[in-house]
Write a protein that holds these residues in place. Structure first.
Motif, PDB file in Angstrom:
ATOM      1  N   GLY A 124      99.563 -50.568 -12.445  1.00 23.85           N
ATOM      2  CA  GLY A 124      98.544 -49.520 -12.560  1.00 23.85           C
ATOM      3  C   GLY A 124      99.105 -48.190 -13.015  1.00 23.85           C
ATOM      4  N   ASN A 142      92.338 -46.772 -12.456  1.00 24.33           N
ATOM      5  CA  ASN A 142      93.131 -47.733 -11.697  1.00 24.33           C
ATOM      6  C   ASN A 142      92.246 -48.773 -11.025  1.00 24.33           C
ATOM      7  OD1 ASN A 142      95.872 -47.361 -12.072  1.00 24.33           O
ATOM      8  ND2 ASN A 142      96.054 -45.792 -10.510  1.00 24.33           N
ATOM      9  N   GLN A 143      91.090 -48.345 -10.565  1.00 24.58           N
ATOM     10  CA  GLN A 143      90.153 -49.290  -9.962  1.00 24.58           C
ATOM     11  C   GLN A 143      89.673 -50.316 -10.988  1.00 24.58           C
ATOM     12  OE1 GLN A 143      87.156 -46.692  -8.317  1.00 24.58           O
ATOM     13  NE2 GLN A 143      88.374 -46.194  -6.500  1.00 24.58           N
ATOM     14  N   GLU A 146      92.557 -52.770 -11.487  1.00 21.69           N
ATOM     15  CA  GLU A 146      92.701 -53.664 -10.338  1.00 21.69           C
ATOM     16  C   GLU A 146      91.600 -54.723 -10.326  1.00 21.69           C
ATOM     17  OE1 GLU A 146      93.502 -53.494  -5.525  1.00 21.69           O
ATOM     18  OE2 GLU A 146      92.723 -51.718  -6.551  1.00 21.69           O
ATOM     19  N   TYR A 156      98.816 -57.664  -9.528  1.00 23.54           N
ATOM     20  CA  TYR A 156      98.602 -56.242  -9.779  1.00 23.54           C
ATOM     21  C   TYR A 156      99.547 -55.423  -8.904  1.00 23.54           C
ATOM     22  CZ  TYR A 156      96.335 -51.641  -9.651  1.00 23.54           C
ATOM     23  OH  TYR A 156      96.082 -50.299  -9.702  1.00 23.54           O
ATOM     24  N   ASP A 158     100.192 -51.701  -7.711  1.00 18.49           N
ATOM     25  CA  ASP A 158      99.527 -50.405  -7.625  1.00 18.49           C
ATOM     26  C   ASP A 158     100.577 -49.304  -7.585  1.00 18.49           C
ATOM     27  OD1 ASP A 158      97.999 -48.167  -7.031  1.00 18.49           O
ATOM     28  OD2 ASP A 158      96.691 -49.229  -5.628  1.00 18.49           O
ATOM     29  N   ARG A 160     100.515 -46.108  -8.254  1.00 13.75           N
ATOM     30  CA  ARG A 160     100.148 -44.854  -7.603  1.00 13.75           C
ATOM     31  C   ARG A 160     100.215 -44.981  -6.079  1.00 13.75           C
ATOM     32  NH1 ARG A 160      96.107 -41.648  -5.539  1.00 13.75           N
ATOM     33  NH2 ARG A 160      96.219 -39.483  -6.262  1.00 13.75           N
ATOM     34  N   GLN A 161      99.725 -46.083  -5.550  1.00 17.26           N
ATOM     35  CA  GLN A 161      99.748 -46.282  -4.105  1.00 17.26           C
ATOM     36  C   GLN A 161     101.176 -46.419  -3.588  1.00 17.26           C
ATOM     37  OE1 GLN A 161      97.010 -45.989  -2.249  1.00 17.26           O
ATOM     38  NE2 GLN A 161      98.330 -46.094  -0.444  1.00 17.26           N
TER      39      GLN A 161
END
Length: 231
Positions: A124, A142-143, A146, A156, A158, A160-161
């Motif tokens: 992402g 990003n959503q 995903e 996937y 993430d 950023r997370q």
């Protein structure tokens, strides 16, 4: 194992660190990150790569693209000087200006790889520490990525997370100025003296990036390790 890493400067690693050196293991990696690239550019390149005999042994593609589709239009609104540099560029590079365009272009890229028998791992968009950057738009995109990954049964990561998890309490931002000259200096410094990358991050009190966008070593390492789980 051979993998092809398709992306922009976050993959290439001349600005900041790439996640690729942190994948570990006995892996043959084709680094096909291109500074400043967009989804449209990655799609054109992917069409060449899947047909190129030099990359036929790469059955896994790691895709990390889409940041510039947000970043270039944002930069064009920072000042008249940035607008002069960026407006023609984001038109020429066919930046996705809407969520619908972004979703359609990203899915076309993923479908191209899947239809050519490639296993795909998706990374992402990153945490941005640039002053004034539209974080909400990045989160929405990003959503979309995903959801697409889940619908296509892809792994996937993430980014950023993951970065949020290592950020700690330091959430400073960095300004890219009104003309872009600092970016030229940053690029030259990191190219000539790669050891200064984390120094820039520390000097600017940035917990995740070297310049607000590109990974410092902590971010690159964490993302590389997260990708490695899926290899």
């Amino acid at each position: 194992m051979s993998i092809l890493c398709l992306g922009d400067s976050l993959t290439y690693g001349s600005y900041g660190y790439s996640y690729i050196p942190f994948l570990g293991g006995n892996i043959n990696v084709y680094n096909r990150g291109v500074n400043g690239d967009t989804i449209a550019g990655a799609f054109k390149r992917a069409k060449r790569y899947v047909a190129d005999k030099r990359y036929q042994d790469a059955d896994t593609y790691i895709v990390s693209i889409g940041t510039n589709d947000c970043l270039l239009p944002f930069l064009s609104g920072l000042s008249p000087l940035w607008a002069t540099q960026m407006k023609l560029r984001f038109i020429w590079q066919k930046c996705c200006l809407s969520q619908a365009q972004f979703a359609q272009a990203y899915e076309a890229l993923i479908d191209l790889l899947i239809q050519n028998g490639k296993r795909v791992i998706v990374i992402g968009l990153p945490y941005m520490q640039i002053k004034g950057f539209p974080t909400c738009e990045l989160i929405l995109r990003n959503q979309l990525i995903e959801k697409l990954a889940k619908r296509k049964s892809l792994n996937y990561v993430d980014a950023r997370q993951i970065q949020c998890g290592i950020a700690g309490s330091c959430q400073n931002v960095h300004s890219w100025g009104c003309c872009g000259l600092a970016r030229v200096f940053d690029g030259a410094l990191m190219h000539l003296l790669p050891g200064t990358k984390d120094w820039l991050s520390q000097k600017r009190n940035l917990s995740l990036t070297v310049d607000g966008c590109h990974y410092n070593s902590a971010s690159a390492k964490a993302i590389g390790e997260a990708v490695r789980v899926h290899l």
